[in-house]
Design an enzyme around this catalytic site. Structure first.
Site, PDB file in Angstrom:
ATOM      1  N   SER A 104      26.772  50.071  44.958  1.00  0.00           N
ATOM      2  CA  SER A 104      27.417  50.188  43.872  1.00  0.00           C
ATOM      3  C   SER A 104      28.021  51.724  44.368  1.00  0.00           C
ATOM      4  O   SER A 104      27.112  52.936  44.413  1.00  0.00           O
ATOM      5  CB  SER A 104      26.466  50.576  42.974  1.00  0.00           C
ATOM      6  OG  SER A 104      25.575  49.398  42.639  1.00  0.00           O
ATOM      7  N   ASP A 106      51.086  41.778  43.932  1.00  0.00           N
ATOM      8  CA  ASP A 106      50.210  40.741  43.698  1.00  0.00           C
ATOM      9  C   ASP A 106      49.533  40.111  44.839  1.00  0.00           C
ATOM     10  O   ASP A 106      50.402  39.627  45.525  1.00  0.00           O
ATOM     11  CB  ASP A 106      50.892  39.782  42.556  1.00  0.00           C
ATOM     12  CG  ASP A 106      50.025  38.617  42.152  1.00  0.00           C
ATOM     13  OD1 ASP A 106      48.856  38.370  42.606  1.00  0.00           O
ATOM     14  OD2 ASP A 106      50.425  37.874  41.374  1.00  0.00           O
ATOM     15  N   ASP A 155      48.544  48.264  44.532  1.00  0.00           N
ATOM     16  CA  ASP A 155      47.975  47.670  43.383  1.00  0.00           C
ATOM     17  C   ASP A 155      48.712  46.712  42.477  1.00  0.00           C
ATOM     18  O   ASP A 155      49.924  46.826  42.611  1.00  0.00           O
ATOM     19  CB  ASP A 155      46.949  48.634  42.660  1.00  0.00           C
ATOM     20  CG  ASP A 155      45.872  48.336  41.904  1.00  0.00           C
ATOM     21  OD1 ASP A 155      44.838  49.006  42.097  1.00  0.00           O
ATOM     22  OD2 ASP A 155      46.024  47.295  41.131  1.00  0.00           O
ATOM     23  N   GLY A 161      41.912  43.148  44.722  1.00  0.00           N
ATOM     24  CA  GLY A 161      41.094  41.806  44.215  1.00  0.00           C
ATOM     25  C   GLY A 161      40.462  42.284  43.197  1.00  0.00           C
ATOM     26  O   GLY A 161      40.004  43.237  42.511  1.00  0.00           O
ATOM     27  N   TYR A 173      32.502  35.579  42.051  1.00  0.00           N
ATOM     28  CA  TYR A 173      32.757  36.694  42.936  1.00  0.00           C
ATOM     29  C   TYR A 173      32.033  36.755  44.114  1.00  0.00           C
ATOM     30  O   TYR A 173      32.794  36.962  45.120  1.00  0.00           O
ATOM     31  CB  TYR A 173      32.510  37.789  41.876  1.00  0.00           C
ATOM     32  CG  TYR A 173      32.579  39.177  42.797  1.00  0.00           C
ATOM     33  CD1 TYR A 173      33.824  39.556  43.167  1.00  0.00           C
ATOM     34  CD2 TYR A 173      31.391  40.152  42.950  1.00  0.00           C
ATOM     35  CE1 TYR A 173      34.116  40.660  43.740  1.00  0.00           C
ATOM     36  CE2 TYR A 173      31.585  41.170  43.350  1.00  0.00           C
ATOM     37  CZ  TYR A 173      32.832  41.517  43.971  1.00  0.00           C
ATOM     38  OH  TYR A 173      32.840  42.717  44.621  1.00  0.00           O
TER      39      TYR A 173
END
Lengths: 266, 266, 266, 266, 266, 266
Positions: free
Chosen positions: A163, A49, A32, A71, A134
């Site tokens: 979701s 990154d 991460d 991301g 996005y």
């Protein structure tokens, strides 16, 4: 599996998968850009990154399976999306190509098709209708994954996640909810099947009022078991019945369709 | 039209359109990153790097129609494609949004569907199969254009151009050739129709051995008049009959399917 | 043909067919609720209210072919549409059933599908989208014709007529125009083919910017020869370029989509 | 081409091709079970029973292109069809496999889909509906050709021939007629294209009342130029208008649909 | 819900719904042309002839939801069908338009598609095939409902009811049966969803030998729970096995396909 | 049923059906080219070479239902397949035609579509892709059955059997397994329905990773109850995880796709 990489491992979805995938590979490498708390035995922690090609290369090296949850995962200005979801994804695929082409779960999103109305049933061949920067970045990712498959044989499961939370939080999620159990079951299948290819799968549990039809990828053998239905009454009681004039109910992407487009954070 | 913008005006396609569109707007603004030779009355010359947001904004301001031929138009390393075709396209759409949403012709490419075999007939709903980073960048552009349409009403004609040259150069172009006359006829129609929406159109003349079916956009009223057929015999005589083992004949994208992926120029 | 019946023979379409069909049957019987001027040799004149079952029965008796142009052909209040297009059509089919089931051309209308947007290409299987009470009455007629075919073998050609005038009158008709010659050619084919069934055909000439695809009924052998194209420049010059904000350009049914619904004439 | 094999060269179609293909290969080998009259320079004559595997092997050896018109081409009892069209076809494909896999034109037939009604438009994906033992043997042949393609890469053009005669002989052939010129043009294309695969093509000219849609194989570049239309009036005048109660007009296969099934000649 | 209107409340379906919907609205208004027995607290009784526009207007006023079961529900002569199902339905939609456009459940029927054979699986896009005047009147109603939706935004659920009885009465109903529980569950969903639109839904329980596929409206969240299966053995035992020569088994509409067409009761 | 014929009754599938169908007809006639052991009361034993027309005629005479499991059921050289599956099948249909056209279950095979990749979902309209001579013979049989239906009304259920064994034997069979119970349930349905027609059904249980979609024949009322899922873990444990480079996992037909073609046994 020898070494499983989970990117975005400090995020919501990544944390959940960290829990659930524990023990399913000899080593689970957690990556991460944010710090990852509380390393456990069998875990490797990598701060990375995605926009840094060399870092991504190092992150991927030695892994034989990748769950790419990393991301940006909400609507954001162009700049961070560009860095993480466009440049970052290219970096990831280049790293995978350099390191033996491990199978990838690419966390795409329902926001790649978010401008379809809620009264429409979609499947893997429905035209894209991104609802946000996005969403556009996820369309880019799907195109990139497909090109790496056709050109190099890199296999990816493109998962258009609805979701994924412990439970549906509002009326819209009664249609889009994906349980952790169902997601894990899908991951198991995608690493078990001898041939994966590059299918597009919608990531939702067996919700009664579902918008998405996965029958074209039934050969994967993934049958979600959970359903949002048991939360329906509770949500309506708590929030009141859904209002026809609430724009969240107009398109499958919900409020993402009404988010502004910005270049940078203001 | 008051002011027509042609981007990429120093390139092959742009130069052709510069010739052909002369006099169709009060002012034709010609833009390119390269110098544009020999300005004519009624022309405005703008030198512009698409990756420069402010420059793109100035380039678009005051135009009521855009032919976006600019950007990279061959397979190239990731870096230039990222700058021109991804960042550059975002800049263009943001500029259009800021300046009255002029109608845009977006020069997409057959390389967005280049990995389909040559024995397949496609239409606007066929799944994307990008064959290169260039092709992926065109898929990105198509997604971005669609999002700006659904969210802001920005109209774009997405033109998946085959091969727009004075004449077909090889056997493959007998299928993909688009004549200048046919392209100009399409441009006329896209600015004439009162409602354009955001259709996907394949840019090829009425070639006998065509791969692409535009019948879903027949409402545009574009009927290509030219055909590559008259060059067939000459090409075969010159180059010999096409060889089954030549990879160029395997996929619609031709040799793009076999171009390597590179990050930067080596 | 022994005796051909043309209903609505005093109307625009009926008058044109009266001219064109002269001599194609031993007798042409012309019927209308309005007086039909100037009878010619070989013509029979019948004044008939379609809502009058007995009169319709007498009108049909002895005919071996019917061109049913009669009834209301614009948006009108419910009452006249009910009488002429609903009750009247039932009367016509009952009369045809009683008198040997002559083949029928049923003048349906593009207003049965008028709420489809102008950026969509339709064919015979596209869902109905009536744009008016008139359009609903045509959907009724199509359903009735089909039932008489499935139950009794009564053959009908359901013709969804666009705009049948000597020439296209406005920009919209560049898409919908049907020339008299093309209509007559279709009539010839529908009476020549040994098996007609009950096909749905769109009545438009070979207009460049057409909305409707008749390829499913190509077996009829009808190929329209005319095109609205030669009027395009003239119409645009006369009326100015079509305006994006003009509602007539939103749906295929044009202004019918915006006509009010009324019960009776006010 | 070095050596082109035409089977069934003594038959109607074979004779026509013999004429037309003269000079298109260094040698044209003509084969038939019946004697082939009048050998010309550049022709080789082979008498061959297709049911004789060794003879077929010899017939195919040395050829680099095959037009397989041989076998039974009308409805016949089971025994001759079995020998020529089933056993014979297996022999042909085995011989082709043994001798370098020359491209094959397989003369399939509209009788493979003959039980579709005449009011239906078909394409290459329409379900088979054989109308006779002959039609069933053609379905067998299509399946065999496809298997040799998928398994061995043997390329075949499966041509569902309508009615290939100098001119249409009756009303039905107005829909099914294939001119010699159009057939030869197709043969040219199938040997020119670098990749053929194993497409199904309907063999009919550009007849106005056509039943078959070849748009899925438009990539071949075959556009028939001829039309049966100029014979329409003459045929109707000679034979009278086609009668609705004539069974020949019920299905696409015409009278084949009503031929009895017999085991042997009675 | 404040006030729910049930039309046809004295009929079979209406009585069932009266029972089941009790208490789901503050007031349930029951309407029928026939007397409605035995009013209960919370019920309003309205006697109303659907052909009487003023009466229908009064009936609808003040209601915020409508279950329109009224009208003719079997094959009948033209006159009563015209009055109740055509004129009556127009009256209902005009009244709804005048009074706030309450959501409507329109009881359409499988007889709108009754001439499809029993060996075919249908969905919402299958072409209509009415089997009777009754079926034609339902096609009219569906067209009218759609026009009111496209023009005015009036939402309707078009329910093509199979056979809604306490239990399946014969072999055909094993395919068409709709349980009261399943119907009530659908009603709940249609009033809960924030956006309904104007979908076509087939009204059948989860019968094993079902003819109709509702997957296109899965977004409604209606999943029938009941099945006719438990009556299968009993029905076959009682009536004997279904006979191939019984015309009831030829088409989905059963015996309606063989009912005569009559103008008035004889 | 008076007399049920099971062909291939000495084979695996036939033996299973012999067990399961016992008592479902007054007499069960068992036929095979091999000796059938151990006759039971209510059974008739017939030794029969399918290639012997007279023997087949006698075998069929007096039967009112046929389960045709006979013939070759693996890849074999051409000669035995020709005799049993091509000539033998013709004999069977001729015998059925001579003896009252009893309903037939034709054991076709997934090898008729075996060259489709495992990442594809098929249904009854998917194009054939035979993977072997055996598969080609099944395509022949399907065509023959269809012709006898269209021409003579002979009803057949074409069952493309996956793998009917007591339990799935390997990883591939997790997708193709058909349980005996499910097969028997299908047989019950096909003899119960009053109208069968000539449908194509895929013979697989409700396996999670299924390749085949039977929804087009849902009207049959066959819902498989069994699933291969409970053997998954065991098979993987025993055989190891399926290997991507194992050709068995490339196509639906498994290793049949890689079997050689031979004329006779070597």
């Amino acid at each position: 599996m020898e070494r499983l990489l989970i990117t975005g491992a400090a995020g919501g979805l990544g944390s959940m998968l960290r829990e659930r995938m524990r023990g399913r590979a000899r080593v689970v490498r957690l990556a991460d850009i944010a710090p990852i708390p509380d390393p456990q035995p069998g875990e490797e922690i990598v701060q990375c990154d995605l926009a840094d090609a060399a870092a991504v290369d190092a992150m991927v090296e030695g892994c034989d399976a990748i769950l790419h949850m990393g991301g940006i995962s909400t609507e954001q200005p162009w700049e961070p999306i560009l860095q993480a979801n466009i440049i970052g994804l290219f970096n990831l695929y280049e790293a995978a190509r350099a390191h033996g082409q491990p199978r990838i779960l690419f966390a795409s999103s329902n926001h790649a098709i978010g401008f379809h109305p809620v009264t429409e049933r979609l499947d893997a061949d429905s035209p894209i209708r991104p609802d946000s920067l996005y969403g556009v970045s996820k369309c880019f990712g799907e195109a990139l994954a497909r090109m790496y498959f056709d050109k190099f044989g890199q296999e990816t499961l493109i998962l258009r996640i609805g979701s994924c939370f412990p439970e549906p939080k509002d009326y819209r999620m009664l249609s889009t909810w994906l349980s952790a159990d169902d997601m894990v079951a899908l991951i198991e299948r995608m690493f078990e099947v001898p041939v994966l290819g590059c299918p597009i799968v919608y990531g939702a549990s067996d919700n009664e009022a579902g918008w998405w039809d996965n029958s074209k990828t039934a050969w994967l053998g993934w049958r979600p078991r959970d359903s949002s239905e048991k939360w329906r009454a509770r949500i309506i009681e708590r929030d009141g019945p859904p209002r026809p004039d609430d724009p969240v109910h107009r398109y499958q992407g919900g409020m993402f369709c009404f988010e502004p487009v910005r270049r940078v954070k203001e």
